[in-house]
Scaffold this motif. Structure first.
Motif, PDB file in Angstrom:
ATOM      1  N   GLU A 163       2.163   5.959 -17.080  1.00 42.89           N
ATOM      2  CA  GLU A 163       2.396   6.506 -18.157  1.00 42.89           C
ATOM      3  C   GLU A 163       2.680   5.028 -19.184  1.00 42.89           C
ATOM      4  O   GLU A 163       2.475   3.864 -18.564  1.00 42.89           O
ATOM      5  N   GLN A 164       2.504   5.075 -20.322  1.00 45.70           N
ATOM      6  CA  GLN A 164       1.885   3.747 -21.151  1.00 45.70           C
ATOM      7  C   GLN A 164       3.596   2.827 -20.357  1.00 45.70           C
ATOM      8  O   GLN A 164       4.313   2.951 -20.184  1.00 45.70           O
ATOM      9  N   GLY A 165       3.294   1.395 -20.121  1.00 44.88           N
ATOM     10  CA  GLY A 165       4.807   0.190 -20.193  1.00 44.88           C
ATOM     11  C   GLY A 165       4.195   0.316 -18.571  1.00 44.88           C
ATOM     12  O   GLY A 165       4.594  -0.844 -17.654  1.00 44.88           O
ATOM     13  N   TRP A 166       3.200   1.070 -17.776  1.00 43.93           N
ATOM     14  CA  TRP A 166       2.769   0.034 -16.836  1.00 43.93           C
ATOM     15  C   TRP A 166       1.430   0.601 -15.831  1.00 43.93           C
ATOM     16  O   TRP A 166       0.267   0.065 -17.104  1.00 43.93           O
ATOM     17  N   PHE A 167       0.925  -1.145 -15.064  1.00 41.18           N
ATOM     18  CA  PHE A 167      -0.263  -0.530 -14.545  1.00 41.18           C
ATOM     19  C   PHE A 167      -0.050  -0.447 -13.057  1.00 41.18           C
ATOM     20  O   PHE A 167       1.276  -0.731 -11.878  1.00 41.18           O
ATOM     21  N   LEU A 168      -1.551  -0.428 -12.467  1.00 36.82           N
ATOM     22  CA  LEU A 168      -1.491  -0.445 -11.265  1.00 36.82           C
ATOM     23  C   LEU A 168      -2.461  -1.280 -10.857  1.00 36.82           C
ATOM     24  O   LEU A 168      -3.589  -1.884 -11.444  1.00 36.82           O
ATOM     25  N   GLY A 169      -1.577  -2.596  -9.946  1.00 37.35           N
ATOM     26  CA  GLY A 169      -2.532  -3.289  -9.229  1.00 37.35           C
ATOM     27  C   GLY A 169      -3.133  -3.594  -8.282  1.00 37.35           C
ATOM     28  O   GLY A 169      -2.617  -2.782  -7.600  1.00 37.35           O
ATOM     29  N   ILE A 170      -4.197  -3.769  -7.940  1.00 32.56           N
ATOM     30  CA  ILE A 170      -4.439  -2.768  -6.639  1.00 32.56           C
ATOM     31  C   ILE A 170      -4.994  -4.924  -5.385  1.00 32.56           C
ATOM     32  O   ILE A 170      -5.374  -5.532  -5.539  1.00 32.56           O
ATOM     33  N   PHE A 171      -4.188  -5.034  -4.492  1.00 34.97           N
ATOM     34  CA  PHE A 171      -4.533  -5.288  -3.617  1.00 34.97           C
ATOM     35  C   PHE A 171      -5.184  -5.141  -2.254  1.00 34.97           C
ATOM     36  O   PHE A 171      -5.071  -3.758  -1.840  1.00 34.97           O
ATOM     37  N   PRO A 172      -5.420  -6.097  -1.060  1.00 37.06           N
ATOM     38  CA  PRO A 172      -5.611  -5.987  -0.053  1.00 37.06           C
ATOM     39  C   PRO A 172      -4.517  -5.521   0.774  1.00 37.06           C
ATOM     40  O   PRO A 172      -4.118  -5.835   0.593  1.00 37.06           O
ATOM     41  N   LYS A 173      -4.655  -4.389   2.112  1.00 37.42           N
ATOM     42  CA  LYS A 173      -3.374  -4.518   2.805  1.00 37.42           C
ATOM     43  C   LYS A 173      -3.715  -5.822   3.178  1.00 37.42           C
ATOM     44  O   LYS A 173      -4.156  -6.416   3.958  1.00 37.42           O
ATOM     45  N   SER A 174      -1.950  -6.235   3.936  1.00 40.99           N
ATOM     46  CA  SER A 174      -1.278  -7.421   4.333  1.00 40.99           C
ATOM     47  C   SER A 174      -1.592  -7.292   4.951  1.00 40.99           C
ATOM     48  O   SER A 174      -2.366  -9.013   4.981  1.00 40.99           O
ATOM     49  N   GLY A 175      -2.163  -6.788   6.154  1.00 45.62           N
ATOM     50  CA  GLY A 175      -2.291  -7.098   7.538  1.00 45.62           C
ATOM     51  C   GLY A 175      -4.322  -7.256   7.333  1.00 45.62           C
ATOM     52  O   GLY A 175      -4.336  -8.112   8.170  1.00 45.62           O
ATOM     53  N   LEU A 176      -4.834  -6.682   6.756  1.00 45.71           N
ATOM     54  CA  LEU A 176      -6.546  -7.587   6.171  1.00 45.71           C
ATOM     55  C   LEU A 176      -6.704  -8.593   6.004  1.00 45.71           C
ATOM     56  O   LEU A 176      -7.245  -9.176   6.122  1.00 45.71           O
ATOM     57  N   GLY A 177      -6.264  -8.974   4.363  1.00 47.28           N
ATOM     58  CA  GLY A 177      -5.497 -10.013   3.914  1.00 47.28           C
ATOM     59  C   GLY A 177      -5.504 -11.421   5.072  1.00 47.28           C
ATOM     60  O   GLY A 177      -5.774 -12.304   5.107  1.00 47.28           O
ATOM     61  N   PHE A 178      -4.720 -10.457   5.633  1.00 51.11           N
ATOM     62  CA  PHE A 178      -3.685 -12.224   6.509  1.00 51.11           C
ATOM     63  C   PHE A 178      -4.968 -12.485   8.119  1.00 51.11           C
ATOM     64  O   PHE A 178      -4.794 -14.076   8.242  1.00 51.11           O
TER      65      PHE A 178
END
Length: 169
Positions: free
Chosen positions: A77-92
């Motif tokens: 829906e307008q007014g939203w976006f999807l942010g893509i991030f690494p999985k927390s454990g893999l980033g850590f």
């Protein structure tokens, strides 16, 4: 909880075209990969992120990267976006990073010529020479829906067609 989006697979034709640009595999293998694509889901009812699952086995040595055509698109829906991030454990553990720091999937990307096909480029950026192994079907990154606002004097009427860099052309 507000419901504002729907994940879908891109068409087989779009997936096939994208996959062949990056990988040397047979049509039969591409068909199998496409049929096994899992739509992103939350792991628990309290999870903010929707896990994205790898469509292939891959290994990243330290400082290596990979570009993954996920086969996924999302109607937002307008007014939203999807942010893509690494999985927390893999980033850590591995300093696994999304190469553009945070992937931003805008609501109008869904209507692009490539059907809003989400590609994810990631780097194993650890300094300890650790290799990262991801099996096909394992979660490797997460998408989080976030609201955004615009200024009172915003009168933008431009229409997107494309992915990275398309809005500045």
């Amino acid at each position: 909880m507000q419901r504002i989006a729907q994940f879908e697979k891109v068409s087989f034709e779009e997936f096939n075209k994208s996959w062949k640009k990056l990988y040397l595999v047979s049509d039969e293998e591409i068909n199998d990969i496409y049929n096994e694509i899992k739509l992103p889901i939350r792991a628990t009812s309290g999870s903010a992120g929707y896990d994205f699952f790898s469509p292939l086995d891959f290994k990243l040595s330290a400082k290596e990267n990979i570009l993954i055509p996920t086969g996924i698109r999302v109607k937002i829906e307008q007014g939203w976006f999807l942010g893509i991030f690494p999985k927390s454990g893999l980033g850590f553990k591995y300093r696994l990073q999304v190469d553009n720091t945070v992937g931003i999937i805008d609501s109008d990307y869904y209507y692009s010529d490539n059907q809003g096909h989400i590609f994810i480029k990631m780097t194993n950026d650890n300094n300890m020479n650790l290799s990262l192994d991801i099996n096909k079907g394992a979660s490797f990154c997460q998408g989080i829906f976030l609201p955004f606002g615009i200024t009172y004097n915003d009168d933008c009427q431009n229409i997107r067609n494309g992915g990275l860099g398309s809005t500045s052309k």
